[in-house]
Design an enzyme around this catalytic site. Sequence first.
Site, PDB file in Angstrom:
ATOM      1  N   HIS A  43       0.836  -1.204   0.000  1.00  0.00           N
ATOM      2  CA  HIS A  43       0.000   0.000   0.000  1.00  0.00           C
ATOM      3  C   HIS A  43       0.870   1.253   0.000  1.00  0.00           C
ATOM      4  CE1 HIS A  43      -4.112  -1.737   1.051  1.00  0.00           C
ATOM      5  NE2 HIS A  43      -3.317  -2.773   0.950  1.00  0.00           N
ATOM      6  N   ASP A  45      -5.879   5.796   3.007  1.00  0.00           N
ATOM      7  CA  ASP A  45      -6.105   4.442   2.508  1.00  0.00           C
ATOM      8  C   ASP A  45      -7.519   3.991   2.862  1.00  0.00           C
ATOM      9  OD1 ASP A  45      -5.887   1.451   2.248  1.00  0.00           O
ATOM     10  OD2 ASP A  45      -3.775   1.959   1.932  1.00  0.00           O
ATOM     11  N   ALA A  63      14.751  -8.310  -2.921  1.00  0.00           N
ATOM     12  CA  ALA A  63      15.385  -8.209  -4.241  1.00  0.00           C
ATOM     13  C   ALA A  63      14.885  -6.950  -4.947  1.00  0.00           C
ATOM     14  CB  ALA A  63      15.038  -9.443  -5.072  1.00  0.00           C
ATOM     15  N   GLN A  90      13.142  -5.654  -7.352  1.00  0.00           N
ATOM     16  CA  GLN A  90      12.200  -6.136  -8.368  1.00  0.00           C
ATOM     17  C   GLN A  90      12.120  -5.253  -9.617  1.00  0.00           C
ATOM     18  OE1 GLN A  90       8.538  -8.150  -7.170  1.00  0.00           O
ATOM     19  NE2 GLN A  90       7.365  -6.666  -8.331  1.00  0.00           N
ATOM     20  N   ASN A 123       0.532  -4.266  -7.430  1.00  0.00           N
ATOM     21  CA  ASN A 123       1.782  -3.546  -7.736  1.00  0.00           C
ATOM     22  C   ASN A 123       2.679  -4.376  -8.650  1.00  0.00           C
ATOM     23  OD1 ASN A 123       0.874  -1.603  -5.960  1.00  0.00           O
ATOM     24  ND2 ASN A 123       2.137  -2.311  -4.265  1.00  0.00           N
ATOM     25  N   SER A 124       2.812  -5.667  -8.328  1.00  0.00           N
ATOM     26  CA  SER A 124       3.684  -6.546  -9.119  1.00  0.00           C
ATOM     27  C   SER A 124       3.166  -6.689 -10.546  1.00  0.00           C
ATOM     28  CB  SER A 124       3.786  -7.922  -8.461  1.00  0.00           C
ATOM     29  OG  SER A 124       4.554  -7.837  -7.279  1.00  0.00           O
ATOM     30  N   GLU A 132       3.861  -3.410 -12.405  1.00  0.00           N
ATOM     31  CA  GLU A 132       5.285  -3.232 -12.711  1.00  0.00           C
ATOM     32  C   GLU A 132       5.688  -4.116 -13.884  1.00  0.00           C
ATOM     33  OE1 GLU A 132       7.575  -3.835  -9.126  1.00  0.00           O
ATOM     34  OE2 GLU A 132       7.224  -1.785  -8.446  1.00  0.00           O
TER      35      GLU A 132
END
Length: 455
Positions: free
Chosen positions: A25, A124, A331, A333, A352-353, A356
Site C-alpha cells: 500500500h 487508505d 530483491a 524487483q 503492484n507486481s 510493474e
Amino acid sequence: MDTQVTECGNSNLKVLMFPWLAYGHISPFLNVAKKLADKGFLIYLCSTPINLKSVVKKIPEKYFVSIQLIEYHLPESPELPPHYHTTNGLPPHLNHTLQKALKMSKPNFSKILENLKPDLVVYDILQQWAEDVANEQNIPAVKLLTSGAAVFSYFFNLVKKPEVEFPFPAVYLRKIELVKLGEMMAKSAKEKESDDVDPFTEGNMQIMLMSTSRIIEAKYIDYFIELSNWNVIPVGPPVQDSMGNDTDDVELFDWLGKKDENSTVFVSFGSEYFLTKEDREEIAFGLEISNVNFIWVVRFPKGEEQNLENALPQGFLERIGKRGKVLNKWAPQPRILNHPNTGGFISHCGWNSVMESVDFGVPIIAMPMHLDQPLNARLTVELGVAVEIVRDDDGKIHREEIAQVLENVIAGKIGENLRTKVKHVSKKLKSTRGEEMDAVAEELIQFCKNSNKCK
C-alpha cells in the site's frame, strides 16, 4: 510553513498521504506522491518509523524537499514492538493486533494534522476513520484505492448487489477461491468492531483516487462508477522507478547480464505472502525440470527464517548450479523486471507486481495465492499479457504444469505473443501518464476549492 495560507488555485497544495501499514500500500502512495510533487504539490507521507526506513531509500534526491516523511507512532505493547509496526513479515496472527493498535493511535494522527495543517488528506480505504479525524479539523479528505478497478468492482458487486451477476465473465473466482473468500468474510465479520466504518459507504463528495488507468480498465472503472456513484479518478498504475545500484546486487546483475535476452524468469510472491512447504517444493521441481534460467526470491515470516538448503528439496541448489539464483532477502524487483534478459515473471499477482511487470513489458506467469490476486490474474490473462498456472480442485499446483508453462513463455510461440502484447500495452500506458496526472492535479485543486478550506 504552518502559518502559511495556501492558495488552492495554484498547485502548491499541502497534501498529507496516509497509507495502510503494508509495503504493497505504501508503494503506490509513494508513486502518487512523486507524481503530485512533479506538479508542484508539497507532500507529507505519514507512516511508522519501520516503514519509513525502507521508504527513504526509494526517494530520489530531487524530491528531498517536496516529499517529507512524517513519523507516525503506534502504542507500544509487548506483543507488538516497533519492528512489528508494519505488515512486512508480520506473523499472520498479529494482523488484527496491528489494526487495533493503528486505530488506538487516532489521537496521534489528529496531532499530526494540527501541527502540519495540510490542505488535503489522502488516506487508505482500510483506514476509513482517517477521514473523520480530518473532517473534525475541517480538512477535506479523499480515498486512494491501491488495487485495480476490476477487483474492486467485482467485490463491490458481490457485497452490495449479490443478486446481480458480475457482467464481465473473464474476471471470476473459481470454486475453491469462493469457499476461501466466504471463510475470510465470516472471520472478518467476527473480528469487526462496533465503531468500524464500512469502506463502501459514500465518502465526502464521493471522490476516490484509484491506482489504475483507463487504458487497461476502462470498462471496470465505468461499471464501478455506475454501481457506486463515486467520482473515480485513475492516478495511473503503481510503478516504482528502477533506480538504485546497491553494491549488494552487483553479483546478481553480473550473473543476469551473462544470460541471453528474455531467457530468465523472475519468481517472487511479494512482501506479504509466503509459500507453503508443498507449493515451494512444486515450484522448485518445476524450475528444475524446465531448464529455464531463474531468479527466485524465497521468503519466510519474521521469526521463521530458514536455511535455504533445508527449505528446498534436497540437492536442489547443487543440481541447478549456475542456471538459477535463489535469494532469501529483499530483491530489487523493478531493476530485475527492467533488465532485457528477464523474459517472464512468476507472480502472486498482487496489483503492484502486476502493474510493474506490464510497465516494464514482461509477460506474467500468474500464480495467485490470496483474495484479490486470482481476479488480477484473470484480468492480465484477458489483457493478453499473462498465462495462469491453474491450481487443481484441492488448490494444489503441479511441477509438470509449471515446467511446461515456463518453457512455453521463455522459448515458445506463446511467449512471443505475450511479449508483443505486453510491450504494446506498456507503450500505451506510458503515453497517457502525463495527461492522467494533469487531470488528477486539477481534480484535487478543484476539490480543495469546493471544500472552502482554502481561501
